[in-house]
Scaffold this motif. Structure first.
Motif, PDB file in Angstrom:
ATOM      1  N   MET A 136       0.833  -1.206   0.000  1.00  0.00           N
ATOM      2  CA  MET A 136       0.000   0.000   0.000  1.00  0.00           C
ATOM      3  C   MET A 136       0.867   1.255   0.000  1.00  0.00           C
ATOM      4  O   MET A 136       0.595   2.218  -0.731  1.00  0.00           O
ATOM      5  CB  MET A 136      -0.946  -0.003   1.197  1.00  0.00           C
ATOM      6  N   LEU A 140       1.112   4.153  -3.049  1.00  0.00           N
ATOM      7  CA  LEU A 140       0.883   5.584  -2.863  1.00  0.00           C
ATOM      8  C   LEU A 140       2.078   6.397  -3.325  1.00  0.00           C
ATOM      9  O   LEU A 140       1.921   7.508  -3.858  1.00  0.00           O
ATOM     10  CB  LEU A 140       0.576   5.893  -1.393  1.00  0.00           C
ATOM     11  N   TRP A 148      -3.175   0.479  -4.900  1.00  0.00           N
ATOM     12  CA  TRP A 148      -3.409   0.674  -3.461  1.00  0.00           C
ATOM     13  C   TRP A 148      -4.712   0.005  -3.038  1.00  0.00           C
ATOM     14  O   TRP A 148      -4.761  -0.680  -2.015  1.00  0.00           O
ATOM     15  CB  TRP A 148      -3.471   2.167  -3.125  1.00  0.00           C
ATOM     16  N   ASN A 197      -3.372   4.388   5.472  1.00  0.00           N
ATOM     17  CA  ASN A 197      -2.199   3.532   5.670  1.00  0.00           C
ATOM     18  C   ASN A 197      -1.696   3.610   7.106  1.00  0.00           C
ATOM     19  O   ASN A 197      -1.287   2.610   7.698  1.00  0.00           O
ATOM     20  CB  ASN A 197      -1.091   3.931   4.697  1.00  0.00           C
TER      21      ASN A 197
END
Length: 242
Positions: A136, A140, A148, A197
């Protein structure tokens, strides 16, 4: 559980080839249902679009009968509206439906997270979660929101599947599939999910520390914030056509 995670991690070309082979082995009605449902959930067939049975049959390379039967099943799932002699309309994502779905996912996933923290995870299980977190973060960094979103879904699936409760996994997977469509519809208009996140990392740390109260609370807060944002974006999509 492991088969599900491995399938999610396949390279796109490997996944598509394997899916195509598996799909062609299914009866035609099941093939039509699976493929039409996938296209709807991925917004390849957008909300409020109209399709004739013959049009869909031609696109799938089959007769109208299995398509008609597939549409009836999709109608039962509130994904399409069947219009006699006029085919089917793809139903828009309902804000009310998503509110109910996120309420259920929030509570069930919080239960799963609590159980993981109470039991504790092996090094291998923690590595699976950490790998999803890393993917993830990497997505990004290169501004790849679709990558993601795939890793985010893997992470949330892991939190439930690692409990070993197959019934819990099955119920949450159904809700996750339904939420997937709304998430894909709003993906390009949502803020960059940096805070999401961070929330994931905090949940994993609480599980690692064997702190069920904190783990469940952090996860519930994360899902509640994500759900509120999604509902707001869906309302905008409905009123502004985003």
């Amino acid at each position: 559980m492991q088969r599900h995670i491995q399938a999610c991690r396949k390279a796109p070309e490997e996944s598509e080839e394997g899916d195509d082979m598996a799909l062609h082995r299914l009866p035609q009605t099941q093939r039509a249902y699976r493929e039409l449902r996938r296209r709807i959930l991925d917004n390849e067939m957008p909300p409020n679009a109209h399709y004739l049975e013959q049009e869909l049959a031609d696109a799938l390379g089959m007769s109208r009968t299995p398509v008609r039967e597939a549409l009836i099943r999709l109608s039962d799932e509130r994904l399409v509206e069947i219009r006699p002699r006029r085919g089917a309309r793809i139903l828009p994502v309902s804000v009310d439906d998503m509110r109910e779905i996120y309420e259920m996912m929030t509570e069930l996933e919080a239960l799963a997270v609590r159980k993981l923290a109470e039991r504790g995870l092996s090094r291998r299980e923690l590595t699976l979660l950490e790998q999803a977190l890393a993917e993830m973060d990497a997505a990004l960094e290169r501004d790849d929101l679709r990558a993601w979103a795939r890793s985010d879904e893997i992470f949330h699936a892991l939190l439930v599947d690692l409990t070993g409760n197959s019934r819990l996994s099955q119920v949450v997977a159904t809700f996750r599939d339904q939420a997937h469509r709304a998430r894909m519809q709003t993906l390009k208009v949502r803020p960059k999910p940096v805070n999401s996140n961070r929330d994931h990392g905090a949940v994993v740390e609480a599980i690692r520390q064997r702190d069920p109260e904190t783990a469940a609370a952090r996860h519930r807060q994360h899902r509640e914030r994500a759900g509120a944002m999604l509902l707001s974006l869906l309302a905008r999509c409905g009123s502004e056509g985003l």
